[in-house]
Design a protein around this motif. Structure first.
Motif, PDB file in Angstrom:
ATOM      1  N   TYR A  55       0.829  -1.212   0.000  1.00  0.00           N
ATOM      2  CA  TYR A  55       0.000   0.000   0.000  1.00  0.00           C
ATOM      3  C   TYR A  55       0.859   1.257   0.000  1.00  0.00           C
ATOM      4  O   TYR A  55       0.560   2.227  -0.713  1.00  0.00           O
ATOM      5  CB  TYR A  55      -0.945   0.015   1.205  1.00  0.00           C
TER       6      TYR A  55
ATOM      7  N   ALA B 166       0.464   4.049  -2.768  1.00  0.00           N
ATOM      8  CA  ALA B 166      -0.045   5.377  -2.400  1.00  0.00           C
ATOM      9  C   ALA B 166       0.976   6.477  -2.649  1.00  0.00           C
ATOM     10  O   ALA B 166       0.621   7.666  -2.630  1.00  0.00           O
ATOM     11  CB  ALA B 166      -0.472   5.388  -0.930  1.00  0.00           C
TER      12      ALA B 166
ATOM     13  N   THR C  15      -6.206   1.543  -4.862  1.00  0.00           N
ATOM     14  CA  THR C  15      -5.636   2.666  -4.117  1.00  0.00           C
ATOM     15  C   THR C  15      -5.620   3.947  -4.951  1.00  0.00           C
ATOM     16  O   THR C  15      -6.093   4.995  -4.483  1.00  0.00           O
ATOM     17  CB  THR C  15      -4.221   2.318  -3.613  1.00  0.00           C
TER      18      THR C  15
ATOM     19  N   LEU D 162      -8.124   6.672  -3.313  1.00  0.00           N
ATOM     20  CA  LEU D 162      -7.365   7.577  -2.439  1.00  0.00           C
ATOM     21  C   LEU D 162      -7.659   9.048  -2.714  1.00  0.00           C
ATOM     22  O   LEU D 162      -7.850   9.823  -1.761  1.00  0.00           O
ATOM     23  CB  LEU D 162      -5.858   7.290  -2.575  1.00  0.00           C
TER      24      LEU D 162
ATOM     25  N   PRO E 124      -4.217   9.636   4.332  1.00  0.00           N
ATOM     26  CA  PRO E 124      -3.901   8.427   3.555  1.00  0.00           C
ATOM     27  C   PRO E 124      -3.515   7.229   4.411  1.00  0.00           C
ATOM     28  O   PRO E 124      -3.759   6.082   4.015  1.00  0.00           O
ATOM     29  CB  PRO E 124      -2.743   8.872   2.650  1.00  0.00           C
TER      30      PRO E 124
ATOM     31  N   PHE F 183      -6.811   5.776   5.559  1.00  0.00           N
ATOM     32  CA  PHE F 183      -7.453   5.050   4.466  1.00  0.00           C
ATOM     33  C   PHE F 183      -6.766   3.707   4.215  1.00  0.00           C
ATOM     34  O   PHE F 183      -7.430   2.698   3.936  1.00  0.00           O
ATOM     35  CB  PHE F 183      -7.431   5.883   3.186  1.00  0.00           C
ATOM     36  N   GLY F 184      -5.439   3.686   4.315  1.00  0.00           N
ATOM     37  CA  GLY F 184      -4.714   2.442   4.096  1.00  0.00           C
ATOM     38  C   GLY F 184      -5.129   1.353   5.074  1.00  0.00           C
ATOM     39  O   GLY F 184      -5.317   0.195   4.694  1.00  0.00           O
TER      40      GLY F 184
END
Length: 453
Positions: free
Chosen positions: A161, A165, A343, A347, A357, A360-361
C-alpha cells in the motif's frame, strides 16, 4: 467512460470469468487497453511492469516471506500457543481465545495470514477437535483470527500500500495497524464468547503465575523479534527493508540453531517456496502497476471520483459505499492486486473528504481482510478447510457471526480516525499538525468544503 476504459474492464472481467490467473488477466487487459490507445503495448507494458517492482521498499517482501516460512516451521507457533494458553485458557471456551490470541501474536511476527492459518491452525484445530469443539467453529476462528496479522505489524500488504499510495511512510502504516488489529481480534473473541456460552464449551485449568512466567520464558525469544523489528524502525536504526533482512537472520538463528526445529537439509525447500511465493507477488505488483498506468491514462480514477462525490455530500455515505465496493471486490480478487488497483482510484476521493492516507490504508486493508475468508478466492478459508478437513459449504454458516465481528471492527476503524492515527502521532511517525489538517469526521467536512478551501 471512454473506449479504452471499457476495453480494459471488459477484457479483465472476461478473463476472470474464464478462470485465467489474475496476474495474467491484469497484464492482458492492460495490453489490449494500451493497444486501443494507439500505443505499442509490447514495450510500454513491459516497462511499466519493470518500473512497478523497481522499488527498494518492495525488497522487504521476499525477506518477510522467508522469515514467515522459517517461523512457521521453526516451532515458534507452538511456543506462542503455550504462552497464550496460560493467559486466556481458563475462560469458558478457552481454546478459542488461545487460538485467536496466538494468531494475533504469530501474525504480528510473521506478517502472513496464510502462515498463521497453517502453523497455528495445524496445531490448534486438531486440539480443539479433540476437546469436543465443533469442527466448523474451529476452522472459522482460525481463518478469521489469522487476518489480524495483516493489520498488526510487520505486514507485507502495508508495504504494498505504501508503494501504491506514493509518499506514505511504512513505519507510520506499521504503527497505525496496531490498535485496529487488536480491536479486530477482540471483536472476534466476543463471537468466540457467544459460541462458548451457547454450546457450553469447557474451561481449561487456570495457570499459576509461575506457569505464566515459565511459558513466557519459552516464548520470549520469539516475542523479542517484534521488539527488534518495530523498535529498530521506530528508533531510526534501520529501514523497514533492513528490518525484514534482520528478521530473516533472527528467524534462521532461532529455528535452526536455538530451537533446532529445522534441519539444514530442509533449507533448500524453504528457499524454493519463498522464491515461488515472491515471484507470484512480484508478478501481481508488476502487472497491477501497468494497469494503474493505463487507468490513469483513461481517466478512470477521475471518473470514479466524480461519480462517488456526486452521489452524496456526506462522507459517511461515501465511505460506506467505498467499503461495500471493496468488500465485493475482495470476494473475487486477491488482496495484493486489489490494493494496487483501487488505491489510486479511491485515495483521491477520500483525501478530498479530509481523510488521511494512512487512515485510508488501514481501512482498505481491514476491508480486504474479510475477502481472505470468503469464497471463491479466500486464501485463508481454503487453507483452514484443508487443515480442518472440512468443506467451505459446511463452514460458511458458522463464519457469518465472525464476518459480522470483522465488519463491526471495520466500521470503527473507518469512522474513528484516532483508532488508526493516535499511535503513529504518539510515536512521532506522523506529525500532529499534518493529522490535524485532515478534517475527516471533524464536523463532517464535505467535498464542497474541501474544494472551497
Amino acid at each position: 467512460m471512454g473506449i479504452v476504459a471499457l476495453i480494459l474492464i471488459a477484457v479483465f472481467i472476461l478473463l476472470l470469468v474464464m478462470n485465467v490467473p489474475i496476474a495474467v488477466a491484469i497484464a492482458l487487459a492492460s495490453f489490449f487497453a494500451v493497444l486501443a490507445e494507439g500505443i505499442d503495448p509490447s514495450t510500454v507494458i513491459a516497462a511499466k511492469m519493470a518500473n512497478g517492482v523497481n522499488s527498494f521498499a518492495l525488497l522487504a517482501i521476499p525477506f518477510f516471506i522467508l522469515s514467515g516460512h522459517l517461523m512457521g516451521r521453526g516451532g515458534m507457533a507452538r511456543r506462542l500457543i503455550d504462552f497464550a494458553g496460560t493467559l486466556v485458557g481458563f475462560l469458558p471456551g478457552g481454546l478459542a481465545y488461545v487460538n485467536t490470541l496466538t494468531c494475533m501474536l504469530f501474525g504480528s511476527i510473521s506478517g502472513s495470514a496464510a502462515a498463521a492459518v497453517s502453523s497455528v491452525g495445524g496445531f490448534m484445530i486438531p486440539e480443539m477437535n479433540r476437546k469436543g469443539y465443533n469442527k466448523e467453529f474451529n476452522v472459522a476462528v482460525t481463518t478469521t483470527a489469522a487476518t489480524t496479522g495483516l493489520l498488526i505489524p510487520p505486514s507485507n500488504i502495508m508495504i504494498v500500500y505504501s508503494v501504491a499510495a506514493g509518499s506514505v511512510s511504512i513505519a507510520a502504516m506499521f504503527m497505525a495497524g496496531v490498535i485496529p488489529g487488536i480491536l479486530t481480534g477482540l471483536f472476534i473473541m466476543l463471537v468466540c464468547g457467544y459460541f462458548a456460552f451457547k454450546y457450553k464449551y469447557e474451561c481449561e485449568a487456570r495457570s499459576s503465575f509461575v506457569d505464566i512466567l515459565r511459558s513466557f520464558g519459552h516464548a520470549a525469544l520469539t516475542l523479542l523479534l517484534i521488539i527488534i523489528v518495530i523498535g529498530g524502525i521506530l528508533g531510526g536504526i534501520f529501514t523497514a527493508t533492513e528490518a525484514a533482512a534482520i528478521a530473516v537472520v533472527y528467524s534462521f538463528l532461532l529455528s535452526v540453531v536455538v530451537y533446532r526445529e529445522i534441519p539444514m537439509k530442509d533449507l533448500p525447500q524453504i528457499l524454493l517456496d519463498t522464491g515461488i511465493t515472491t515471484a507470484v507477488v512480484m508478478l501481481l505488483i508488476g502487472a497491477s502497476s501497468g494497469m494503474s498506468w493505463i487507468m490513469t491514462m483513461a481517466n478512470i480514477p477521475q471518473t470514479v471520483s466524480a461519480a462517488l462525490l456526486g452521489l452524496s455530500d456526506n462522507p459517511i455515505v461515501i465511505l460506506l459505499t467505498i467499503n461495500v465496493l471493496l468488500m465485493f471486490v475482495g470476494t473475487f480478487m486477491d488482496m495484493t492486486p486489489a490494493v494496487l488497483i483501487f488505491t489510486p482510484i479511491f485515495l483521491p476521493v477520500v483525501m478530498s473528504l479530509g481523510m488521511h492516507p494512512v487512515h485510508f490504508g488501514i481501512m482498505l486493508i481491514a476491508n480486504l481482510c474479510i475477502g481472505l475468508c470468503t469464497p471463491p478466492v479466500g486464501t485463508c478459508l481454503f487453507i483452514g478447510c484443508g487443515v480442518g478437513k472440512t468443506t467451505i459449504a459446511k463452514v460458511t454458516a458458522t463464519l457469518l457471526p465472525f464476518f459480522g465481528a470483522m465488519i463491526a471492527a471495520l466500521m470503527v476503524i473507518t469512522y474513528i480516525p484516532a483508532a488508526s492515527l493516535w499511535l503513529p502521532v504518539k510515536t512521532k511517525q506522523l506529525k500532529a499538525d499534518d493529522v490535524a489538517k485532515c478534517e475527516f469526521m471533524q464536523g463532517h467536512a464535505t467535498p464542497a468544503d474541501a474544494a472551497a478551501e
